[in-house]
Structures are given as C-alpha cells and as structure tokens.
Scaffold this motif. Structure first.
Motif, short mmCIF file in Angstrom:
data_model
loop_
_atom_site.label_atom_id
_atom_site.label_comp_id
_atom_site.label_asym_id
_atom_site.label_seq_id
_atom_site.Cartn_x
_atom_site.Cartn_y
_atom_site.Cartn_z
N ASP A 552 64.49 19.78 14.76
CA ASP A 552 64.63 20.40 13.44
C ASP A 552 63.49 20.08 12.48
OD1 ASP A 552 67.16 21.66 13.93
OD2 ASP A 552 68.12 19.69 13.75
N VAL A 553 62.61 19.17 12.85
CA VAL A 553 61.55 18.74 11.93
C VAL A 553 60.18 19.14 12.47
CG1 VAL A 553 60.49 16.82 10.71
CG2 VAL A 553 62.96 16.82 11.11
N PHE A 554 59.55 20.05 11.77
CA PHE A 554 58.21 20.53 12.08
C PHE A 554 57.22 19.70 11.27
CE2 PHE A 554 55.01 24.02 10.92
CZ PHE A 554 54.24 23.82 12.07
N ALA A 555 56.16 19.21 11.91
CA ALA A 555 55.23 18.30 11.23
C ALA A 555 53.79 18.58 11.62
CB ALA A 555 55.59 16.85 11.55
N TYR A 556 52.90 18.41 10.65
CA TYR A 556 51.47 18.54 10.93
C TYR A 556 50.70 17.78 9.86
CZ TYR A 556 52.31 22.47 7.68
OH TYR A 556 52.71 23.25 6.63
N VAL A 557 49.46 17.44 10.21
CA VAL A 557 48.56 16.75 9.28
C VAL A 557 47.40 17.69 8.97
CG1 VAL A 557 46.97 14.82 8.95
CG2 VAL A 557 49.14 14.46 10.15
N ARG A 558 47.13 17.91 7.69
CA ARG A 558 45.92 18.60 7.26
C ARG A 558 44.91 17.53 6.86
NH1 ARG A 558 45.85 23.62 5.61
NH2 ARG A 558 43.68 23.35 6.28
N TYR A 559 43.70 17.61 7.39
CA TYR A 559 42.74 16.53 7.17
C TYR A 559 41.31 17.04 7.07
CZ TYR A 559 41.45 16.96 12.11
OH TYR A 559 41.00 17.44 13.33
N ASP A 560 40.50 16.28 6.36
CA ASP A 560 39.06 16.43 6.35
C ASP A 560 38.46 15.03 6.27
OD1 ASP A 560 39.29 15.67 3.67
OD2 ASP A 560 39.10 17.73 2.92
#
Length: 626
Positions: A552-560
């Motif tokens: 049920d938990v969608f996760a992602y990291v946005r990074y630079d």
C-alpha cells in the motif's frame, strides 16, 4: 532448473549506464554464473528490426570471464557505441555441459522487471535498448507546469457573457454551468453542435489566475475554424474560429501570457480535416473548389477517393473527418514548408510549440519535417505527441515508431502514468507493481524524454481523475501530490484543480465552475505547485524508486547533487508502518534530518534503515541529509 546466469538490467552492477544510450555512448554488460554449472560459452546477442519487424542480428559478442569469487564467476563485455539511432533488443545465449550433454539455453527479461529469465527461443522476451541521438528539451518546458484548456468550456471573456459569432444550426446553452449533452439522430450522428461560449478573451482574463496556480505552459485544444465545439474537424488551418476570436486577440493572448512567464502551445490536427472545410467542402459552405466537389480541385491529391466523391478514406470511418495524405508534397508545403505554412504562420506570431493529435497516424517523415521547421522558427520550440502507450516501442500500422530517438517528439502524453497511478490508488495493483512499471518506462525512455513526459491525470478523452477515484478527496490529493513531485511535467486539465468531476465525453468537457470551485482541492493544488517550484529537485532531479515492505505504500526519492527528498504515498485507509533502506548508488550513509512538510518530524536510521509510520490515505515527504 535454477537460472544458470544472473543479470538485472535495472542494477548498474550488471548494466552500466542504466537505461537508454546515446549513439556515442558505450556500455558494460556483466552476468554472474554459479560455479555449479559447467558453462562453455556466454554470448550477448543484439538485434534490431527490419521494415517488416523481423529481427536482424547487429552484434554477437562473447562475454569474457573477468572475476572469480567463492561460488560465482563474473563474465562481462564492453559494448562499443551503437551508432545508428534505433530501438534495439538483446538477450543471452548460454552453452553448457549438463550431465554429459551439451545444452543451449536462452535468457531474456522477466515480464515487468529487469531480472533475467530462461525461455525457449520461440517465446523469448528480449531486453529493450533504446539508442538515440543526444538532444535537449528546452528548460522552459521540462521544468514547467502545463495547463490544458478546452476553449469553449474554460471562460467567456465578454462582459455580457454571450457567445460570439454563433454558428448556423448550433445549440447554445442557457447557462454557463449547464451540463453538456449531444443532440444526435437515430444513427448516433450529431445533428447540432453545442456551445457554452468560451473564448480567447476569457483566457486572457484568467492569466493571473493561471499564474497563481503555477502554470507556465498553456496548451489550447484546437482553435482553428471548424463546425464542432472541439475543433478537431478543421475547416481552415489559417483562421481562428470566430466564436473564439481573431488573430489580434490571439496575438494579445500570446503576448500577455509571455509577460507572465507563460508559453502557448497549439493542438496540430493534421491526420484529417473536416468534411466541412475549405479543403474538402462537401457541403459547399466555403468559397473554394474543394476536393469533394471536383477532381480539378487543388486539394484533390490531399485525399483518397475510391469511386466518385461519396467514397473516401476517413478517420476511423467517420465521414465528417476525411483522412489526409500527409506526405503529398502540396500538403507538406501547406502545413510545413511553405513560407506562410500553417507552422510558420502561427509560430511567427509567437506560438512555442505543437501537440500533434493522433501521432500514431502521422508518418514518421512528416513528424521529422515538422520538428525541423518548428526549430527553424524557434530553437526553443517543442513538439509533443499524442501517444497512449510506451512511446519508445510503439507499433502502429505495422511500423515500429521511433518517436523518442532525437529527431521527432520532445514529449508525449503520459497516459500510462495516469492509468497505472489510478490502478494503484484504487487498489488494483500493489506498490511494487507500480514501481516496476515506472522503472520499465524510465529504462526505455531517453533521460530527456522521461523528464519531459507529460504526467496527466485527466484529459478531454478520458474520465476526470476525481471521478476515476470514486470522488475520494483523500485519494485525489495523493494523485495530485504524486503528479507534482514526480519526474516529468505536470499536466493539469482545466477544472481538475477546482474538483470538477465527469465521466466519458461529453461529461469530461463541462465548463469550468467559476465561483463554485472546491477550495479544499484548489488550495491543495496551489500548495503542491508552490512546493514543487520552491524545491528545484522536483523539476530538475533524478528518481530512485524504493520497494517498501507494504503493498500500500509507494515510495521514491527525488535527488540531485544538492538535495534528496523521500516521498511516501499510503493509499490504505489504515496506518502503515514500513521499514525501508534508502541507501543507493547516489547516497552514502544517510540520515533523515527533518520532515519538509510534516511538522518537523525527525527520524534517525538504525543500521541505515528507517522505521516510518504513515497514516491512512496520506503522504509524507522527508529531506534526506548525508
């Protein structure tokens, strides 16, 4: 039997660099093989297709043993650049001795992820490798937010609120907020087109509103003269429909939008025209000799007639939309190459780009030439394609399309983004399946194409997002938050930000509910838009997807290089407690210092893992500190 070799195209330990390659870019392919198997040879086969979609072997490479560990051997090969832009496919052939018998095994891609799987050659699922000419999408577009306006339904700018230049035999609604409907005959043909009276003045009057919403790109549904309210049945490409305004008003819109940092993109409908047009003139409403009227018409070669004027090719069999011969030289000159061509006329006025309607039905050469002409006018222009599937490998009419290889489309409509996100939020697929989908698209698309993908939630061709989520406001907020924090360009269909609902056409084309907006949704849209614009990692950064221990938990990291933000989306009605490891190639040891928008909540890692609680139907965003 277990897999003899191990490989994962999503892991840079096996394939580097990840994903699509430039034409001048080499790559390294590695596989691991258990010492338990007596392997004689491992080959990497790279193919592309001929014009009939038959595979042609481009390279057959022997992987060399490069490392030996306790229980595995590592084989690798440096793949020299594939200099021709194309969609390539590759797989592995393993020769081994098994119980005294020589065996040949074929290995390809597991469905929907990057790991390897053994196949019979007849049903081999090959890995895709997109090779493209390096290109850059203008920053004004890929770092912006697009707003799609269906002109007749957005806003009427006249003081009296009445429609301009009402068409013959049309139906005008009595009130702006009337529910749209079609008036059809017994065969389903539309008898009278219906209009609410939206126009270009109305858009000019709302530029301040769009600016506050964070919009930087205004995409207009067709504005050229046509009988219908939607204008996909073009009557005259070189004339603004009088119900919408004229060239002077359109120029005013372009200039005033530019003053507020907004660019205008037009809808280019070139695969067909209207039967009621200056070019076909089936009903004799134009002062021209149309293709329907005479074989001597200057437009006759633009169309395909069978016998007599009554039988002609039309778009999906709809007789009011005769198909065009896009590669016919005089049509190409009229639309693209001529000094006063359709492309040149409107771009000289300040139009920044084109959205190509039904791009699958436009010849590749037509799109290439249109892109060249647009860039001649403005080297910062963009060309968008209406493509409903993975645009990197689409087959239409027996042809493998090559939209994203550098000389055609800058961006495509992200229907797959929307469809899969809605499926996740509605509980139809798990979070790991959503991750797999996005990883597949990210692997197949050139980086510039992925960063420019139009992440839509609604459009005039599908049911509105709020309706798709069964009017659940909390799920709607999660969809908006994902759209605004994801890699790519947010695409707002007019009225979504006001909580507008609607099923299939015409319900998805209701008027904007001025003074009746759902302010809770409006404020949330503005909040997310402002948050996106304040944190450049969400417009410029890359994405690292995290597989949580919850469906049920969608996760992602946005990074630079300067920032990393962890985004968590919980679709469940229940609180979820997850334990995740966000250590990745781009991060060394990390710790969450504080929450960006969750009241300063601070979580420290334990052995580089994080225990995070997230309430039902909610999201959290954390800033990651090294």
């Amino acid at each position: 039997m277990a897999n003899v070799i191990k490989y994962n195209s999503w892991n840079t330990n096996f394939k580097s660099p990840f994903g699509a390659l430039k034409t001048n870019e080499s790559s390294t392919i590695k596989v691991e093989c258990s010492k338990a198997f007596d392997v004689c040879d491992i080959k990497l086969i790279i193919e592309k297709e001929d014009e009939n979609l038959n595979p042609i072997v481009v390279r057959e490479l022997d992987l060399q043993q490069t490392k030996e560990l306790d229980d595995v051997r590592e084989y690798s090969i440096e793949v020299a650049p594939l200099e021709q832009p194309a969609t390539y496919y590759y797989f592995f052939v393993v020769e081994l001795n098994l119980y005294g018998e020589n065996r040949t095994l074929f290995y390809g891609k597991q469905p929907n992820n990057g790991m390897i799987c053994e196949y019979n050659y007849e049903n081999l699922n090959k890995y895709q490798l997109t090779v493209y000419e390096d290109y850059k999408v203008p920053s004004w577009f890929k770092e912006g937010t697009l707003y799609h306006i269906f002109v007749d339904r957005f806003n009427n700018g006249n003081r009296n609120g009445k429609a301009d230049n009402i068409k013959k035999n049309s139906f005008i609604y009595g009130n702006w907020d009337d529910t749209p409907m079609y008036i059809k005959d017994k065969d389903g043909e539309i008898l009278r087109w219906d209009f609410h009276g939206g126009n270009l003045k109305g858009i000019i009057n709302k530029l301040g509103y769009l600016k506050k919403l964070g919009v930087t790109v205004i995409y207009l549904s067709p504005i050229f003269e046509a009988v219908s309210n939607h204008k996909y049945d073009t009557g005259d490409y070189k004339k603004i429909d009088p119900m919408f305004g004229d060239e002077k008003i359109f120029k005013e819109l372009i200039d005033k939008a530019a003053e507020k940092g907004m660019s205008v993109v037009l809808d280019g409908v070139f695969s067909h025209v209207g039967a009621d047009s200056i070019y076909f003139n089936r009903f004799g409403n134009y002062d021209s000799i149309g293709a329907y009227q005479s074989e001597d018409s200057p437009y006759r070669s633009w169309f395909n007639f069978k016998e007599g004027p009554e039988e002609y090719q039309s778009w999906w069999g709809i007789k009011s939309l005769p198909n065009t011969n896009e590669l016919e030289p005089s049509f190409m000159d009229y639309i693209i190459h001529g000094e006063d061509s359709v492309i040149n006329k409107w771009m000289k006025m300040g139009v920044k780009g084109w959205r190509l309607d039904v791009a699958d039905e436009l010849p590749t050469e037509f799109i290439k030439e249109l892109k060249k002409e647009a860039r001649k006018n403005d080297d910062e222009s963009i060309v968008i394609g209406e493509v409903w599937e993975d645009a990197s490998n689409k087959i239409s009419y027996g042809e493998r399309r090559t939209y994203l290889l550098g000389d055609q489309l800058d961006s495509v409509l992200g229907y797959p983004f929307r469809d899969n996100l809605v499926s996740f939020l509605n509980g139809e697929i798990a979070a790991w399946q959503l991750n797999d989908f996005f990883m597949t698209i990210k692997e197949n698309y050139p980086s510039e194409a992925f960063k420019s993908n139009l992440n839509l939630l609604s459009s005039h061709d599908i049911i509105r997002i709020k309706t798709a989520l069964d009017s659940d406001k909390e799920l709607l907020k999660l969809a908006i938050l994902t759209q605004m924090s994801f890699e790519g360009v947010p695409y707002i269909y007019y009225g979504d930000e006001a909580g507008l609902e609607g099923g299939k056409d015409p319900e998805n084309r209701k008027t904007y509910p001025w003074k009746n907006e759902d302010m809770e949704i409006m404020d949330f849209y503005r909040h997310c838009s402002q948050f996106r614009n304040r944190n450049k990692v969400f417009t410029l950064g890359d994405t690292y997807f995290i597989y949580t221990d919850s469906d049920d938990v969608f996760a992602y990291v946005r990074y630079d290089k300067e920032d990393s933000e962890l985004v968590l989306i919980n679709r469940s009605t229940d609180k979820q407690s997850i334990n995740i490891d966000i250590k990745a190639d781009y991060l060394e040891e990390v710790s969450v210092k504080y929450s960006v928008i969750n009241n300063g909540e601070k979580i420290e890692p334990i052995d580089n893992r994080f225990n995070i609680d997230i309430d039902g139907k909610s999201y959290k965003i954390f800033k990651i500190w090294k």
